[in-house]
Design a protein around this motif. Structure first.
Motif, PDB file in Angstrom:
ATOM      1  N   LEU A 177       0.828  -1.205   0.000  1.00 61.54           N
ATOM      2  CA  LEU A 177       0.000   0.000   0.000  1.00 61.54           C
ATOM      3  C   LEU A 177       0.863   1.257   0.000  1.00 61.54           C
ATOM      4  N   VAL A 178       1.919   1.277   0.799  1.00 66.47           N
ATOM      5  CA  VAL A 178       2.802   2.448   0.852  1.00 66.47           C
ATOM      6  C   VAL A 178       3.481   2.658  -0.498  1.00 66.47           C
ATOM      7  N   THR A 179       3.883   1.559  -1.135  1.00 69.76           N
ATOM      8  CA  THR A 179       4.502   1.679  -2.461  1.00 69.76           C
ATOM      9  C   THR A 179       3.558   2.348  -3.450  1.00 69.76           C
ATOM     10  N   GLU A 180       2.279   1.996  -3.420  1.00 66.20           N
ATOM     11  CA  GLU A 180       1.304   2.619  -4.320  1.00 66.20           C
ATOM     12  C   GLU A 180       1.117   4.095  -3.996  1.00 66.20           C
ATOM     13  N   VAL A 181       1.108   4.443  -2.699  1.00 66.22           N
ATOM     14  CA  VAL A 181       0.985   5.852  -2.318  1.00 66.22           C
ATOM     15  C   VAL A 181       2.178   6.642  -2.843  1.00 66.22           C
ATOM     16  N   VAL A 182       3.371   6.086  -2.686  1.00 68.17           N
ATOM     17  CA  VAL A 182       4.583   6.762  -3.173  1.00 68.17           C
ATOM     18  C   VAL A 182       4.532   6.923  -4.687  1.00 68.17           C
ATOM     19  N   GLN A 183       4.045   5.903  -5.383  1.00 70.40           N
ATOM     20  CA  GLN A 183       3.946   5.987  -6.840  1.00 70.40           C
ATOM     21  C   GLN A 183       3.078   7.160  -7.278  1.00 70.40           C
ATOM     22  N   TYR A 184       1.977   7.386  -6.594  1.00 72.17           N
ATOM     23  CA  TYR A 184       1.053   8.440  -6.988  1.00 72.17           C
ATOM     24  C   TYR A 184       1.568   9.827  -6.618  1.00 72.17           C
ATOM     25  N   LEU A 185       2.247   9.950  -5.481  1.00 67.99           N
ATOM     26  CA  LEU A 185       2.626  11.277  -4.989  1.00 67.99           C
ATOM     27  C   LEU A 185       4.025  11.696  -5.427  1.00 67.99           C
ATOM     28  N   ALA A 186       4.971  10.791  -5.483  1.00 70.13           N
ATOM     29  CA  ALA A 186       6.342  11.154  -5.886  1.00 70.13           C
ATOM     30  C   ALA A 186       7.127   9.876  -6.108  1.00 70.13           C
ATOM     31  N   ASP A 187       7.212   9.431  -7.357  1.00 73.77           N
ATOM     32  CA  ASP A 187       7.843   8.143  -7.624  1.00 73.77           C
ATOM     33  C   ASP A 187       9.359   8.206  -7.710  1.00 73.77           C
ATOM     34  N   ASP A 188       9.948   9.360  -7.372  1.00 70.74           N
ATOM     35  CA  ASP A 188      11.396   9.504  -7.479  1.00 70.74           C
ATOM     36  C   ASP A 188      12.068   9.729  -6.126  1.00 70.74           C
ATOM     37  N   VAL A 189      11.388   9.414  -5.028  1.00 74.56           N
ATOM     38  CA  VAL A 189      11.934   9.731  -3.706  1.00 74.56           C
ATOM     39  C   VAL A 189      12.628   8.548  -3.051  1.00 74.56           C
ATOM     40  N   LEU A 190      12.468   7.363  -3.588  1.00 72.20           N
ATOM     41  CA  LEU A 190      13.006   6.180  -2.925  1.00 72.20           C
ATOM     42  C   LEU A 190      14.457   5.939  -3.311  1.00 72.20           C
ATOM     43  N   SER A 191      15.291   5.719  -2.298  1.00 68.32           N
ATOM     44  CA  SER A 191      16.645   5.235  -2.540  1.00 68.32           C
ATOM     45  C   SER A 191      16.596   3.725  -2.674  1.00 68.32           C
ATOM     46  N   HIS A 192      17.701   3.105  -3.106  1.00 67.35           N
ATOM     47  CA  HIS A 192      17.680   1.653  -3.273  1.00 67.35           C
ATOM     48  C   HIS A 192      17.512   0.954  -1.921  1.00 67.35           C
ATOM     49  N   THR A 193      18.029   1.565  -0.840  1.00 67.97           N
ATOM     50  CA  THR A 193      17.869   0.952   0.485  1.00 67.97           C
ATOM     51  C   THR A 193      16.408   0.983   0.925  1.00 67.97           C
TER      52      THR A 193
END
Length: 647
Positions: A465-481
């Motif tokens: 669910l968190v991954t989907e939220v991140v996809q919609y709001l800002a898909d470029d914020v995740l580091s590889h860790t």
């Protein structure tokens, strides 16, 4: 004292009779001794004569007292009473009764050795007297019986209130309740392109209407695949006794191997139909929040559940997540600072989801943010260490977070919805705004004051669910860790994409892989030390099978017990004909934990709820206070022997 005197009176009389010839014989051999003995005999005879007179007076007194008790004007006697009355002894034998009792219960026949129990609901006289008043039925009549203890026995008075009780039953049976009904996955059966699917859709709907007609239920459709039903209390009682077998009949209708499922919410014992409809809406939300395919009956604030054996229906549409994501964005923008917490003894799903939200808040919205977790009590210590390498202040303790909480603080609660399980419960009470993101089936005591509740029990994990939220709001914020933390949480809750996995699960995993998540690195997160592997093997080898459920108990020497027990529970599922596994371990001196796993054939959430816990259909747990490991096992075995829970 008098009773003791009359007990020895016969012995005194015999002694006096024997002393007369003995005195005469003694006088013949020794005149002086004989005279003394005769004097003593005269005294004894005189005493016995006086006792005899007093004994006769005592008998007369007792008889007169008994007559007075039964017939004196102050008590009016048994015959003078207008209701059936009976007196029995300590063993329940009838001692006395009046004409009304004889006519109603003995058919004018005065039997011998008649016992009172058949007339007082088969209760023992002692229990009946302790109750004071109770209900009884005999000969087609209904009574309220009053019992009390008297000097001469136990007295029972029977009040014939058959008419009033029948009126009350008729009123209770005709009280109306409201139910809201929805097909969980009927859209899978409503395709116009497939005649077979349309036929299955029609069969499910027709079955629902036939059920309503048979039960004399008013059923009306008020939306797409949604219905409202109004029925009497007697109908609801019958359905509850039969455990709403309508669910089984609906589930028998399948298309492409997928069963149709139904969810029902019932508002019960409300003063008005409006209140009942409102309660039914809450009950339906609870049934859907627990995965559907069940009935939730809400009485006041207490829920009773039926069904819930089918797997949760995956929602392929992401419309709701997209809409909720916008609400989350607005809440973050308005907050002064953000805190993120999960459940106690956090796992990879909890920490991974928290890391994903942390990346979104700090990089997209530039807000001061911290994850509240007890790093000394976690099953994701390796992942926490990796995430903290470049952000020393990313994780803070529950005590430290109290200084940052307040009305302008936004609190995210991930991977739990119960106030009893929150890591930072004091922070939760002190924050002005709360948002919940969770995939576990809804619990009765869920947090009901959250401004946003992103809850999808069909999701594989909170990380999904968190991954989907991140996809919609800002898909470029995740580091590889952070991407690896999210992927690890998904892999944990799906057992490496084996159970509870849908299309959206693989879409989320593909997105995280694109963001740099290394599957080999994630796999190493689950690697075991040699000591842990040995402890896990011992637990698996000592398992006991009860009703296709594997149970094992970890002793106090097991190291890293929570991690080892969770892994042992997963491995036990690989045993042939094992549908669920349970590992029992001690958390501390006062708490025993039971970890439960299944592949979905058995709903372990229902089993854990029976013990006071909760969770998901395939993964659940419970903490038991002040019990030994053996007592916890006995409680679990007793629940597993209830076949209704395992169905």
């Amino acid at each position: 004292m008098k009773r003791r005197v009359w007990t020895v009176f016969p012995a005194c009389l015999i002694l006096a009779v024997l002393m007369i010839p003995m005195s005469a014989a003694t006088f013949m051999y020794d005149k002086i001794l004989g005279v003394v003995e005769m004097a003593i005999t005269a005294i004894v005879v005189t005493a016995v004569f006086i006792l005899a007179l007093r004994f006769r007076n005592y008998i007369r007194e007792v008889a007169q007292s008994a007559m007075n008790d039964c017939y004196s004007p102050s008590h009016k006697g048994l015959e003078a009473m207008k209701t059936p009355v009976a007196v029995c002894g300590t063993h329940g034998e009838l001692i006395a009764y009046n004409a009304q009792f004889r006519k109603l219960f003995l058919d004018d026949y005065e039997g011998v050795n008649v016992h009172i129990s058949p007339f007082i609901a088969e209760l023992s006289p002692e229990d009946a007297v302790k109750r004071g008043s109770f209900d009884a039925e005999y000969g087609g009549k209904r009574f309220t019986v009053f019992g009390r203890e008297t000097e001469h026995g136990m007295l029972f008075e029977f009040i014939d209130d058959t008419y009033y009780k029948n009126i009350a039953d008729q009123y209770n049976d005709t009280k109306t309740s409201v139910a809201l009904i929805v097909f969980d996955n009927i859209e899978d059966f409503s395709s116009d392109a497939e005649q077979e699917a349309a036929a299955a859709h029609l069969a499910a709907e027709n079955l629902l209407y036939r059920w309503a007609t048979k039960r004399n239920i008013l059923l009306r459709r008020f939306g797409e695949n949604r219905y409202i039903a109004i029925f009497e209390e007697a109908v609801l009682r019958q359905e509850m006794e039969q455990k709403f077998d309508l669910l089984d009949e609906i589930r028998a209708i399948t298309y492409n191997g997928r069963p149709a499922t139904l969810s029902i919410g019932v508002g019960h014992e409300c003063t008005t139909l409006t209140d009942s409809a409102s309660q039914a809406r809450k009950a339906l939300d609870m049934a859907l929040g627990r995965g559907g395919d069940q009935v939730a009956v809400l009485t006041g604030s207490d829920y009773v559940f039926y069904g819930g054996v089918a797997k949760g229906v995956e929602k392929t549409s992401k419309v709701r997540v997209r809409a909720v994501s916008q609400e989350i964005a607005e809440a973050i923008e308005q907050a002064e600072r953000v805190l993120i917490t999960g459940h106690r003894y956090s796992d990879l799903d909890c920490i991974g989801a928290a890391a994903g939200m942390y990346a979104l808040v700090t990089k997209k919205y530039n807000k001061d943010c911290h994850i509240v977790a007890d790093i000394n009590r976690t099953m994701a210590s390796d992942m926490i260490a990796r995430l903290s390498e470049n952000r020393r202040d990313m994780f803070i303790s529950p005590d430290s977070s109290m200084l940052l909480s307040g009305q302008r603080t936004l609190l995210f609660i991930v991977d739990t919805q119960s106030p009893d399980f929150i890591e930072a419960d004091r922070v939760y009470k002190n924050c002005g705004n709360v948002i919940i993101i969770d995939h576990h089936r809804k619990m009765v005591n869920f947090i009901d004051n959250a401004s946003v509740f992103l809850h999808e029990p069909s999701a594989s994990s909170t990380c999904e669910l968190v991954t989907e939220v991140v996809q919609y709001l800002a898909d470029d914020v995740l580091s590889h860790t952070e991407a690896e933390a999210l992927l690890a949480g998904i892999m944990l809750d799906t057992k490496n994409f084996v159970i509870n996995t849908g299309v959206r699960t693989f879409e989320a995993a593909a997105f995280l892989r694109k963001k740099g998540a290394d599957t080999v690195t994630v796999r190493n997160v689950f690697a075991n030390s040699l000591e842990n592997y040995r402890d896990k093997s011992l637990l698996v080898s000592s398992a006991q099978i009860v009703n296709h459920c594997a149970i094992t108990v970890a002793d106090d020497t097991t190291r890293n017990s929570r991690v080892v027990c969770a892994q042992a529970a997963d491995d036990l599922l690989s045993i042939q004909d094992t549908y669920a596994s349970f590992v029992i371990s001690r958390i501390d001196a006062h708490t025993v934990n039971i970890s439960a796993r299944s592949f979905g054939k058995i709903n372990v959430q229902l089993i854990m709820e029976a013990l006071g816990g909760g969770g998901h259909q395939t993964m659940a747990a419970v903490q038991l206070k002040d019990v030994s490991l053996q007592e916890a096992k006995e409680q679990l075995v007793n629940v597993l022997k209830d076949v209704n829970i395992l169905k």
